[in-house]
Design an enzyme around this catalytic site. Structure first.
Site, short mmCIF file in Angstrom:
data_model
loop_
_atom_site.label_atom_id
_atom_site.label_comp_id
_atom_site.label_asym_id
_atom_site.label_seq_id
_atom_site.Cartn_x
_atom_site.Cartn_y
_atom_site.Cartn_z
N GLU A 56 0.57 -1.03 0.01
CA GLU A 56 -0.11 0.20 0.01
C GLU A 56 1.13 1.21 -0.01
O GLU A 56 0.48 1.81 -0.54
CB GLU A 56 -1.00 -0.45 0.90
CG GLU A 56 -1.83 -0.76 1.26
CD GLU A 56 -1.69 -2.40 1.60
OE1 GLU A 56 -0.51 -2.70 1.96
OE2 GLU A 56 -2.59 -3.01 1.64
N PHE A 118 -11.93 -8.61 13.58
CA PHE A 118 -10.63 -9.24 12.35
C PHE A 118 -10.39 -7.82 11.56
O PHE A 118 -11.40 -6.99 10.81
CB PHE A 118 -11.03 -9.79 12.02
CG PHE A 118 -9.77 -10.31 10.42
CD1 PHE A 118 -8.46 -10.47 10.98
CD2 PHE A 118 -9.88 -10.51 9.42
CE1 PHE A 118 -7.56 -11.08 10.32
CE2 PHE A 118 -8.73 -11.36 8.16
CZ PHE A 118 -7.58 -10.99 8.51
N GLN A 119 -8.80 -7.42 11.88
CA GLN A 119 -8.52 -6.02 10.63
C GLN A 119 -9.02 -4.79 10.52
O GLN A 119 -9.26 -4.14 9.43
CB GLN A 119 -8.97 -6.59 9.09
CG GLN A 119 -7.67 -7.73 8.85
CD GLN A 119 -7.21 -8.27 7.59
OE1 GLN A 119 -8.49 -7.84 6.38
NE2 GLN A 119 -5.92 -8.39 6.82
N LYS A 168 -18.33 -2.05 5.51
CA LYS A 168 -18.48 -2.66 4.46
C LYS A 168 -19.85 -2.78 4.33
O LYS A 168 -20.35 -3.36 3.14
CB LYS A 168 -17.92 -4.61 4.64
CG LYS A 168 -17.88 -5.50 3.70
CD LYS A 168 -17.15 -6.44 4.53
CE LYS A 168 -16.51 -7.14 3.04
NZ LYS A 168 -15.76 -9.00 3.27
N MET A 481 23.53 10.03 2.43
CA MET A 481 23.58 10.99 3.07
C MET A 481 23.61 11.07 4.37
O MET A 481 24.47 12.49 5.57
CB MET A 481 22.45 11.90 2.71
CG MET A 481 21.66 13.35 3.12
SD MET A 481 23.15 14.43 2.75
CE MET A 481 22.13 15.14 1.02
#
Lengths: 567, 180
Positions: A56, A118-119, A168, A481
């Protein structure tokens, strides 16, 4: 049945709303809580190009790259929980760099909210500090209005990222779909009408200034004020320097373009900040990397600040005249009020600094005589091979500064880089998005060996969609750097900055992307030209000097006057 | 120099906005001394009253950031002197102490407090005033053993004759219409 009132699911309403907003590209990654939306988009593949990333973070940086080169909001899909939390870095980056994004995340069904389902993650709470606006949808009927509002807020005023978290069950619910674009939100004032008195006042200061100096930032690009900026500086003859994100708003070879501001910017632009008598800041926010020590920053000068975001006025540098509003409108009005002028002697002072910088720094970077390759020469050749007309995408670190300094630009919206947040791993996915947004232009991605390995899985995405980005890894086997700072400020104690790298050529080939490694100067130009000529994606690994440094440099806490040309 | 400021914000009455506003303070490690949120005279518009101890320069920047939030209509700040403000405090004392002598009754009179409820076991006293005033009553009553004590956040009103919120909303509407 009438199109306007056909009953559809919330998920399909998401897709239809995006189409109403003119969206043709979505960057996404499916998962449980956003599956209804994915089921809906399955039927719209001829209208929306969905790019499946490999992580993602990759998709959101790609959306940023797309937004930065097109000026349109980048659109992201991700699932609940980890899908959404993986967007956080990109959201923060977009917030810092004013990039318009509309991110749609799936959320657990509304009865499960707050149950540690869940999630489930508190996406609204998590993204609040890093979004311009966010909203949770628990009823499908809210979807069209929420999406319309999301696009309006993300794209107007000072742009920024917006998150819509859609439960959902709302994606499954059926609604009568009707869409109306959002043009105003009463609590939100995206811009301001230019105050004529302030324009007069600013014009007076400009007309009487002996050593006026323009600093321009991304605000010029975001408001589409490139032409207006050009007309303003050409009429007044004022030298103009750019911030990292203002890069490409004025062509590199414009006679009044004097170079880059900031920690690794050009010599003249930094030291002249403390010698000018009038600073005209256009669409920039006086980042600490630009100002260095604030107590020794432009104290001698009057300041005109042209800015769309009222919260930026007097935030860092107090403005004698604040011109609140869209840079394009402000500059148009200002140009009409100022007298035609030229500042040849003042400009010559910048050019004298350029000469010093060329002798001490640039020549060695771009035309080295030492055996090992420099980052600068590879960047110069890449710019030349694309006739100074490519889109440059960089990662973060030494290569970013080298590329910003040495790449050349002939048109705007041609530089995509992570400025405010300095996100390593930004380069590869942002380049994908940039190429998708500008398919007919060359997109050159300059990345270090460190940053490349943060998001290199996106090579899978690049290969799958045959996204023709040209990736140049400037490999010094170091987190360069950080190593440079360790060398200069930590007594060369190279604490965890040396990398053991994989075989990048084989790695790229494993993904199906042709690749080459080059370590000798004689082969460099040919390799770069071969890469540019290649149809489709290509990876070129350039082995560069391990311990090269980026100069000039304004050390942290030092004044811009004390910019160093060498260690 | 740090001093007390009253920040007022008119906002849409939306879920999560309190969080968005407090984040601005948290990020800058600024403590909120008191906070009151309630619906304003106009339905759907909330009024936040936030008390902080800060330098004026910092409070100014925080107010700019609050006003920048998409769902905030208007934010401003005042010194204590510039506003009329009150807090309300409730004190629970044992009724036995009230009946034992007239001292609690005297305190109620002196402090212009009032008694809200008396039961067999306890008596609830209410006082409105500035924090220092409600604090003094707390200390006075505490000699008799305060069972419970609670003080509200501050509410404040400007010294201008009318609340111009409805006028402001009309002006805002015109402003948004005028943007080209």
């Amino acid at each position: 049945m009438d199109k306007a009132t056909r009953t559809i699911t919330g998920a399909e309403a998401v897709i239809k709303s995006l189409l109403e907003e003119g969206v043709d590209t979505v960057f996404g990654y499916p998962g449980g809580a956003i599956m209804p939306v994915y089921d809906a988009i399955y039927d719209y593949q001829n209208q929306i190009n969905h790019i499946l990333s490999r992580h993602e973070q990759g998709l959101i940086h790609a959306a940023q790259g797309y937004a930065r080169v097109t000026g349109k909001a980048g659109v992201c899909f991700a699932t609940s929980g980890p899908g959404a939390t993986n967007l956080i870095t990109g959201l923060t980056d977009a917030m810092m760099d004013s990039t318009p994004l509309v991110c749609i995340t799936g959320q657990v069904a509304s009865p499960l909210l707050g149950t540690d389902a869940f999630q489930e993650a508190d996406v609204i709470g998590l993204t609040m500090p890093v979004t311009k606006w966010n909203y949770q949808v628990t009823n499908a009927s809210e979807i069209p209005e929420a999406i319309a509002k999301a696009f309006h807020i993300a794209s107007s005023g000072r742009p920024g990222p917006v998150v819509l978290d859609i439960a959902k069950d709302a994606q499954f619910q059926e609604i009568d779909f009707q869409y109306e674009k959002c043009t105003k939100v009463r609590s939100y004032v995206p811009s301001h009408n230019v105050e004529p008195e302030s324009v007069e006042e600013a014009a007076k200061l400009i007309n009487s200034a002996k050593k006026p100096y323009v600093l321009f930032g991304q605000g010029v690009i975001l408001s589409g004020a490139e032409q207006e900026l050009k007309e303003f500086v050409e009429k007044t003859g004022i030298p103009a320097a750019w911030t990292l994100l203002g890069l490409s708003a004025l062509p590199t070879d414009h006679p009044l373009n004097v170079g880059m501001l900031g920690m690794h910017g050009n010599y003249g632009p930094n030291v002249k900040t403390n010698e000018c008598d009038l600073l005209i800041a256009v669409g920039m926010r006086f980042d600490d990397r630009v100002t260095g020590d604030l107590s020794n920053y432009a104290k001698q000068a009057k300041v005109i600040h042209i800015e769309i975001d009222p919260a930026e006025i007097n935030k860092i540098v107090p403005a004698d005249v604040a011109l609140l509003g869209d840079a394009k409108k402000v500059l148009t009005k200002l140009t009409a009020k100022v007298e035609a002028n030229s500042h040849e002697e003042w400009l010559a002072e910048f050019r004298a600094c350029d000469k010093v910088e060329f002798e001490k720094v640039i020549e060695k970077d771009l035309y080295p005589t030492k055996e090992k390759l420099t980052m600068g020469e590879a960047i110069r050749m890449a710019a030349e091979a694309t006739n100074n007309d490519a889109v440059l995408v960089t990662d973060v670190g030494q290569q970013q500064m080298m590329a910003s300094r040495y790449f050349k630009f002939s048109q705007s919206r041609s530089c995509v880089t992570s400025g405010g947040l300095g996100t390593m791993g930004f380069g590869i996915p942002a380049a994908m998005g940039a190429k998708i947004g500008q398919p007919d232009r060359h997109v050159v991605c300059i990345v270090g060996d460190g940053g490349f390995q943060m998001t290199m899985q996106e090579l899978g995405c690049i290969a799958q969609y045959n996204i023709g980005v040209k990736i140049i890894i400037l490999n010094n086997n170091f987190l360069g750097m950080v190593r440079q700072w360790q060398q200069l400020f930590f007594d060369r104690r190279y604490s965890f900055t040396e990398l053991q790298n994989p075989n990048f050529v084989k790695l790229s080939e494993a993904f199906g992307i042709p690749a080459k490694r080059v370590a000798e100067r004689d082969n460099l130009q040919g390799a770069i030209e071969e890469m540019i000529a290649h149809e489709g994606p290509y990876l070129l690994e350039v082995m560069v000097e391990k311990e090269d440094n980026v100069f000039p440099m304004v050390p942290t806490g030092a004044s811009v006057s004390n910019i160093l040309l060498e260690p | 120099m740090a001093q007390e400021f009253i920040i007022s914000a008119y906002t849409e009455n939306h879920i999560g906005l309190l969080n968005r506003i407090t984040i601005i303070f948290t990020r800058r490690k600024v403590n909120i001394e008191s906070l009151t949120v309630s619906e304003s005279a106009i339905k759907g518009v909330s009024k936040f009253t936030i008390v902080v101890k800060l330098s004026e320069e910092k409070v100014k920047k925080i107010v700019q950031q609050i006003e920048k939030l998409v769902e905030v209509l208007k934010a401003f700040y005042h010194t204590n002197d510039e506003m009329i403000y009150q807090e309300v405090a409730l004190y629970k004392v044992p009724t036995e102490e009230l009946t034992k002598s007239n001292q609690i009754e005297k305190l109620v009179r002196q402090h212009s407090a009032r008694i809200l409820e008396i039961t067999k076991d306890y008596t609830v006293i209410e006082k409105t005033g500035h924090k220092e005033e409600t604090q003094v009553l707390f200390e006075d009553l505490n000699q008799f053993g305060v069972l419970q004590f609670i003080r509200s956040g501050r509410i404040a009103i400007t010294r201008s004759p009318i609340e111009k919120l409805s006028v402001f909303l009309k002006q805002r509407d015109a402003e948004l219409e005028s943007l080209d």
